[in-house]
Design a protein around this motif. Sequence first.
Motif, PDB file in Angstrom:
ATOM      1  N   SER A 166       0.860  -1.170   0.000  1.00  0.00           N
ATOM      2  CA  SER A 166       0.000   0.000   0.000  1.00  0.00           C
ATOM      3  C   SER A 166       0.898   1.222   0.000  1.00  0.00           C
ATOM      4  O   SER A 166       2.098   1.140   0.296  1.00  0.00           O
ATOM      5  N   ALA A 167       0.330   2.367  -0.334  1.00  0.00           N
ATOM      6  CA  ALA A 167       1.119   3.597  -0.358  1.00  0.00           C
ATOM      7  C   ALA A 167       1.675   3.920   1.026  1.00  0.00           C
ATOM      8  O   ALA A 167       2.823   4.360   1.158  1.00  0.00           O
ATOM      9  N   TRP A 168       0.866   3.683   2.074  1.00  0.00           N
ATOM     10  CA  TRP A 168       1.312   3.993   3.426  1.00  0.00           C
ATOM     11  C   TRP A 168       2.449   3.086   3.858  1.00  0.00           C
ATOM     12  O   TRP A 168       3.437   3.540   4.432  1.00  0.00           O
ATOM     13  N   ARG A 169       2.313   1.776   3.579  1.00  0.00           N
ATOM     14  CA  ARG A 169       3.375   0.839   3.931  1.00  0.00           C
ATOM     15  C   ARG A 169       4.643   1.154   3.152  1.00  0.00           C
ATOM     16  O   ARG A 169       5.759   1.059   3.679  1.00  0.00           O
ATOM     17  N   GLY A 170       4.492   1.554   1.900  1.00  0.00           N
ATOM     18  CA  GLY A 170       5.650   1.921   1.102  1.00  0.00           C
ATOM     19  C   GLY A 170       6.327   3.163   1.647  1.00  0.00           C
ATOM     20  O   GLY A 170       7.551   3.250   1.694  1.00  0.00           O
ATOM     21  N   PHE A 171       5.526   4.134   2.087  1.00  0.00           N
ATOM     22  CA  PHE A 171       6.086   5.356   2.665  1.00  0.00           C
ATOM     23  C   PHE A 171       6.874   5.046   3.934  1.00  0.00           C
ATOM     24  O   PHE A 171       7.982   5.548   4.126  1.00  0.00           O
ATOM     25  N   LEU A 172       6.301   4.198   4.799  1.00  0.00           N
ATOM     26  CA  LEU A 172       6.994   3.823   6.032  1.00  0.00           C
ATOM     27  C   LEU A 172       8.285   3.064   5.731  1.00  0.00           C
ATOM     28  O   LEU A 172       9.286   3.216   6.436  1.00  0.00           O
ATOM     29  N   ALA A 173       8.244   2.231   4.679  1.00  0.00           N
ATOM     30  CA  ALA A 173       9.450   1.489   4.300  1.00  0.00           C
ATOM     31  C   ALA A 173      10.552   2.444   3.859  1.00  0.00           C
ATOM     32  O   ALA A 173      11.732   2.240   4.162  1.00  0.00           O
ATOM     33  N   MET A 174      10.180   3.518   3.156  1.00  0.00           N
ATOM     34  CA  MET A 174      11.183   4.488   2.728  1.00  0.00           C
ATOM     35  C   MET A 174      11.695   5.316   3.908  1.00  0.00           C
ATOM     36  O   MET A 174      12.867   5.711   3.928  1.00  0.00           O
ATOM     37  N   VAL A 175      10.837   5.587   4.899  1.00  0.00           N
ATOM     38  CA  VAL A 175      11.302   6.262   6.112  1.00  0.00           C
ATOM     39  C   VAL A 175      12.359   5.414   6.807  1.00  0.00           C
ATOM     40  O   VAL A 175      13.410   5.910   7.227  1.00  0.00           O
ATOM     41  N   LYS A 176      12.086   4.103   6.906  1.00  0.00           N
ATOM     42  CA  LYS A 176      13.046   3.188   7.532  1.00  0.00           C
ATOM     43  C   LYS A 176      14.337   3.135   6.724  1.00  0.00           C
ATOM     44  O   LYS A 176      15.444   3.119   7.287  1.00  0.00           O
ATOM     45  N   LEU A 177      14.232   3.118   5.399  1.00  0.00           N
ATOM     46  CA  LEU A 177      15.419   3.067   4.555  1.00  0.00           C
ATOM     47  C   LEU A 177      16.263   4.329   4.727  1.00  0.00           C
ATOM     48  O   LEU A 177      17.497   4.271   4.745  1.00  0.00           O
ATOM     49  N   GLY A 178      15.598   5.484   4.873  1.00  0.00           N
ATOM     50  CA  GLY A 178      16.327   6.721   5.120  1.00  0.00           C
ATOM     51  C   GLY A 178      17.097   6.673   6.426  1.00  0.00           C
ATOM     52  O   GLY A 178      18.250   7.100   6.500  1.00  0.00           O
ATOM     53  N   GLY A 179      16.450   6.133   7.470  1.00  0.00           N
ATOM     54  CA  GLY A 179      17.143   5.983   8.748  1.00  0.00           C
ATOM     55  C   GLY A 179      18.307   5.018   8.655  1.00  0.00           C
ATOM     56  O   GLY A 179      19.393   5.275   9.196  1.00  0.00           O
ATOM     57  N   ASP A 180      18.095   3.896   7.958  1.00  0.00           N
ATOM     58  CA  ASP A 180      19.178   2.923   7.780  1.00  0.00           C
ATOM     59  C   ASP A 180      20.330   3.530   6.986  1.00  0.00           C
ATOM     60  O   ASP A 180      21.499   3.210   7.210  1.00  0.00           O
ATOM     61  N   HIS A 181      19.999   4.400   6.042  1.00  0.00           N
ATOM     62  CA  HIS A 181      21.012   5.036   5.216  1.00  0.00           C
ATOM     63  C   HIS A 181      21.981   5.845   6.069  1.00  0.00           C
ATOM     64  O   HIS A 181      23.199   5.798   5.873  1.00  0.00           O
ATOM     65  N   ILE A 182      21.469   6.586   7.034  1.00  0.00           N
ATOM     66  CA  ILE A 182      22.330   7.368   7.924  1.00  0.00           C
ATOM     67  C   ILE A 182      23.112   6.457   8.869  1.00  0.00           C
ATOM     68  O   ILE A 182      24.312   6.631   9.085  1.00  0.00           O
ATOM     69  N   LEU A 183      22.435   5.463   9.440  1.00  0.00           N
ATOM     70  CA  LEU A 183      23.100   4.584  10.403  1.00  0.00           C
ATOM     71  C   LEU A 183      24.215   3.770   9.754  1.00  0.00           C
ATOM     72  O   LEU A 183      25.247   3.508  10.373  1.00  0.00           O
ATOM     73  N   ALA A 184      23.994   3.330   8.505  1.00  0.00           N
ATOM     74  CA  ALA A 184      25.001   2.517   7.818  1.00  0.00           C
ATOM     75  C   ALA A 184      25.978   3.360   7.009  1.00  0.00           C
ATOM     76  O   ALA A 184      26.996   2.849   6.547  1.00  0.00           O
ATOM     77  N   GLY A 185      25.676   4.642   6.847  1.00  0.00           N
ATOM     78  CA  GLY A 185      26.518   5.495   6.019  1.00  0.00           C
ATOM     79  C   GLY A 185      27.683   6.070   6.810  1.00  0.00           C
ATOM     80  O   GLY A 185      27.575   7.151   7.398  1.00  0.00           O
ATOM     81  N   THR A 186      28.794   5.354   6.840  1.00  0.00           N
ATOM     82  CA  THR A 186      29.965   5.810   7.588  1.00  0.00           C
ATOM     83  C   THR A 186      30.429   7.177   7.113  1.00  0.00           C
ATOM     84  O   THR A 186      30.865   8.014   7.913  1.00  0.00           O
ATOM     85  N   THR A 191       6.810  10.480  -3.454  1.00  0.00           N
ATOM     86  CA  THR A 191       6.473   9.904  -2.148  1.00  0.00           C
ATOM     87  C   THR A 191       7.680   9.212  -1.525  1.00  0.00           C
ATOM     88  O   THR A 191       7.910   9.308  -0.313  1.00  0.00           O
ATOM     89  N   SER A 192       8.445   8.504  -2.343  1.00  0.00           N
ATOM     90  CA  SER A 192       9.635   7.816  -1.842  1.00  0.00           C
ATOM     91  C   SER A 192      10.658   8.813  -1.302  1.00  0.00           C
ATOM     92  O   SER A 192      11.257   8.595  -0.249  1.00  0.00           O
ATOM     93  N   LEU A 193      10.854   9.909  -2.018  1.00  0.00           N
ATOM     94  CA  LEU A 193      11.804  10.929  -1.575  1.00  0.00           C
ATOM     95  C   LEU A 193      11.377  11.558  -0.253  1.00  0.00           C
ATOM     96  O   LEU A 193      12.196  11.783   0.637  1.00  0.00           O
ATOM     97  N   LEU A 194      10.083  11.839  -0.119  1.00  0.00           N
ATOM     98  CA  LEU A 194       9.580  12.423   1.124  1.00  0.00           C
ATOM     99  C   LEU A 194       9.818  11.483   2.302  1.00  0.00           C
ATOM    100  O   LEU A 194      10.285  11.902   3.368  1.00  0.00           O
ATOM    101  N   GLY A 195       9.515  10.204   2.114  1.00  0.00           N
ATOM    102  CA  GLY A 195       9.713   9.234   3.183  1.00  0.00           C
ATOM    103  C   GLY A 195      11.178   9.060   3.528  1.00  0.00           C
ATOM    104  O   GLY A 195      11.555   9.029   4.705  1.00  0.00           O
ATOM    105  N   PHE A 196      12.015   8.986   2.508  1.00  0.00           N
ATOM    106  CA  PHE A 196      13.444   8.800   2.736  1.00  0.00           C
ATOM    107  C   PHE A 196      14.055   9.985   3.474  1.00  0.00           C
ATOM    108  O   PHE A 196      14.815   9.826   4.428  1.00  0.00           O
TER     109      PHE A 196
END
Length: 255
Positions: free
Chosen positions: A35-55, A175-180
């Motif tokens: 769903s659009a909402w689940r996809g948005f939340l997945a991109m929010v999580k990916l954005g957080g992971d990007h910072i945590l894993a981005g040395t 939408t993906s950019l906003l979530g990320f």
Amino acid sequence: MARAKAKHGLFGYSGMLDNLLPIGRALKVDLGEGSAWRGFLAMVKLGGDHILAGTDHLLFLLILLLPAPLAVTGRRWHGLVGARSALGRIGRITLAFTAGHSVAPAVTALGRLDTPGWPVEAFIAASILIGAIHAIRPLLPGKEALVAGVSGLGHGMAFSFVLAEMHLSTGQLVTSLLGFNLGIELVQLLLVCLALPSLLVLARLRVQPALRLTGAVLTGTAAVGWPTASACPTPSPVRPTAPDPTPRCCWPPSR
């Protein structure tokens, strides 16, 4: 976020993209019962992971924040600024880096720009090296936020490569950019809040100059070795695991 008949998609990556996700693994996107909402939340999580894993992102931001509570005297770091001034500096640097990091993938992805990977890697390495030198001796005192914003543009381009491989429509891409970007901002704010007490306390310790110099030298060494480590297929002190040599994209999966 993308809608398709297939239930799963795999995205490979290489070069600077090794810092987005664990090395040697593909990005797996579950499109079943989406769903659009689940996809948005997945991109929010990916954005957080990007910072945590981005040395690279963490190194640059922390090394630029390290001298934020210090005053400049005769082109050297000496003494302390007030608590309000230190907090203002830290806030401006963090917000500027977030803004640059958010604008770059939006322009690159929405504009469908084909940006080579090596200039982005070289720019990121140069920005980290500048931050390390600045921590030793102030290069641009009072202009740290400007440095953070400009450098954030280069740091943000790395994720646009992943978005390009997803082949999203314009609506899905927005939408993906906003979530990320929301994920990046939330996790980055959390990390800065956690580091803030240590930064203020460290600035008042007698060992502060030695610790700051050591951190700057280590960070500068990592920055110099970064482009070589990204291109080299063998492990190195900068990247202990070799980059994944597999092709970048295997989407959509064969059916």
